[in-house]
Design a protein around this motif. Structure first.
Motif, short mmCIF file in Angstrom:
data_model
loop_
_atom_site.label_atom_id
_atom_site.label_comp_id
_atom_site.label_asym_id
_atom_site.label_seq_id
_atom_site.Cartn_x
_atom_site.Cartn_y
_atom_site.Cartn_z
N ARG A 1 0.43 4.24 1.28
CA ARG A 1 0.52 4.72 2.83
C ARG A 1 1.36 3.96 3.62
NH1 ARG A 1 -4.94 3.40 6.30
NH2 ARG A 1 -4.81 1.00 6.51
N ASP A 2 1.67 2.70 3.29
CA ASP A 2 2.70 1.85 4.20
C ASP A 2 4.04 2.52 3.86
OD1 ASP A 2 0.97 0.62 5.72
OD2 ASP A 2 0.82 -1.24 4.43
N ALA B 1 4.66 6.05 4.93
CA ALA B 1 5.07 5.94 6.55
C ALA B 1 6.35 5.85 6.75
CB ALA B 1 4.45 4.87 7.17
N ARG C 1 0.92 -1.35 -0.08
CA ARG C 1 0.14 0.00 -0.05
C ARG C 1 0.91 1.50 -0.05
NH1 ARG C 1 -3.95 -1.09 5.21
NH2 ARG C 1 -1.93 -1.16 5.96
#
Length: 489
Positions: free
Chosen positions: A287-288, A291, A285
């Motif tokens: 967003r991972d 991060a 993903r």
């Protein structure tokens, strides 16, 4: 004699021999006068290191952490028994810290700049007969008395990134007057022990074999390069190890904290950037990935900001000149890319390296285990070393730290190859043949062990399918790199 007592005695004797030979190696000081003899001492240290690892595998699991910690302290202390023997980098560290304590940006002046003459002392800037050493550089002056400095490349600006510079400042601020090189060595020793502690903690939390931590804790490269020569690479290794440990967690906040620490590692020595593909192992993903990447990039960029505001010149210092000096931009000028140049024209070496490392990185990000990001980081870092064939042995400290997390001991051959190239290069003129031989042997070891692990994994699966699951379980630890395998009480 009880078995446990015999095992303990054997390991104690081996560690005592290792620390004794390390002391003799550090005190030998033959880098300029007898590089072949010095490398023989290095080789003896590595042999004893291997024997100690073999003895450790027979120690009961409940005693492993204690033995590794005690051995780490003993091995680390050996680096403190003499001044830096094979590198003068720490003298630049001391100078950069002193310049910052005086309220001056380390990026604005070279060490030989007369504007900073007021900060010179007889330790870093000897005069007269004290200038006879082979590791001293001349400094322009007026008058007949020779002037020199222990700082290498005194006519160029510093190359070190902002986190490293902040570390130099802290050490200078905490150093009592007249302590010279000791504060940097002690600081590096504490950082080295920090890597051991962080590795043990990560392995324990992951349920892995704690014996793997000995690959860092007892490795001869650590007391020689991290402690005696006080290379700041050990700080980058510590930040990268802790960062990868946090990235392995599922919680988004911990992954972000891990990315932040990896960014700090990059802002210490730049090289830890190679662990980023490992930090993104198995990420599916956006967003991972964000991060980890956003905190890392933000910290690396923002760390430069105070120095950009305080400096009148470039905060990248001698970086461009260093790349040219080491032959990274012109393969024909030195011994970089030695293995690639065996089969490719010189002009192809760098593009092919980029393609291979990019391919390994994509493989790690697509197929890597997100619970063990250090495994992918080791793969990328190890092959980057094999293809770049760097000439400085302390660069391998990051690689050794990753081996301690992952357990694939064969990659330690790259660290020994770097030591051979650096020490023996003084005797053989940094010839490409030396890099080819040393790194070629290290790469061959990796390929052989990779094949052996795959064959072992295949046999384990076949035995499991044939009704012997215990065999598959035994081989699974070997597949994960847990060598030497755990012993039994």
């Amino acid at each position: 004699m009880k078995p446990l007592t015999a095992l303990s005695l054997a390991l104690a004797v081996t560690l005592a021999a290792l620390t004794t030979v390390l002391v003799l190696t550090v005190r030998y000081g033959g880098y300029f006068s007898d590089p072949v003899g010095l490398f023989c001492w290095y080789a003896a240290c590595w042999v004893l290191f291997a024997v100690a690892l073999s003895a450790l595998r027979r120690v009961p699991a409940r005693h492993v952490a204690w033995w590794i910690t005690a051995g780490a302290v003993a091995v680390t202390v050996t680096g403190l028994v003499g001044p830096p023997r094979t590198s003068t980098d720490s003298y630049r560290y001391a100078w950069d810290g002193r310049v910052q304590s005086a309220g001056v940006s380390p990026y604005d002046h070279t060490p030989q700049d007369p504007a900073l003459a007021r900060l010179r002392d007889p330790w870093l800037f000897p005069t007269g007969t004290a200038c006879a050493g082979p590791d001293l550089a001349g400094v322009p002056h007026t008058g007949g008395t020779p002037h020199c400095t222990r700082i290498n490349r005194p006519a160029v600006h510093t190359i070190y990134p902002p986190v490293a510079e902040a570390y130099f400042l802290v050490v200078d601020q905490l150093s009592p007057t007249g302590t010279r090189h000791k504060p940097l060595q002690i600081g590096a020793g504490l950082l080295s022990l920090g890597v051991t502690g962080a590795t043990l903690l990560i392995l324990r939390r992951r349920g892995s074999d704690l014996r793997k931590a000995a690959y860092w804790a007892w490795c001869p490269a650590v007391p020689i390069e991290a402690v005696n020569n006080a290379h700041v690479d050990v700080l980058g290794a510590l930040l990268a190890v802790v960062g990868l440990g946090l990235v392995s967690a599922r919680a988004m906040s911990r992954r972000a904290s891990g990315g932040l620490l990896i960014g700090a590692a990059i802002a210490t020595k730049l090289m830890p950037a190679v662990v980023l593909p490992g930090a993104l192992s198995g990420v599916r993903r956006v967003r991972d990935a964000a991060a980890v990447l956003l905190p890392a990039a933000s910290f690396a960029v923002l760390a430069y900001l105070p120095y950009v505001l305080l400096s009148h010149g470039s905060v990248f210092g001698y970086l461009g000149g260093y790349v040219q000096e080491e032959g990274y931009d012109d393969p024909s000028a030195g011994s970089r890319y030695a293995l690639l140049r065996l089969v490719l024209p010189d002009a192809w070496a760098f593009p092919v390296l980029v393609v291979i490392v990019a391919g390994v990185s994509l493989y790690v990000m697509g197929r890597g285990d997100p619970r063990r990001p250090w495994s992918g980081a080791l793969l990328v870092t190890g092959w980057a070393f094999a293809l770049l064939t760097p000439g400085y042995s302390w660069y391998s400290l990051l690689l050794v730290a990753l081996v301690a997390l992952d357990g694939r001991w064969e990659w330690l051959g790259m660290a020994l190859a770097g030591a051979a190239v650096y020490v023996l290069g003084a005797r053989f003129g940094h010839q490409a043949a030396l890099s080819t031989l040393a790194y070629g042997a290290a790469a061959a070891l990796v390929l052989v062990m990779t094949r052996a692990r795959r064959r072992a994994r295949g046999r384990g699966r076949r035995r499991s399918a044939g009704g012997r699951p215990e065999a598959a379980s035994a081989w699974s630890g070997f597949r994960r790199g847990a060598w030497p395998p755990p012993g039994r009480p």
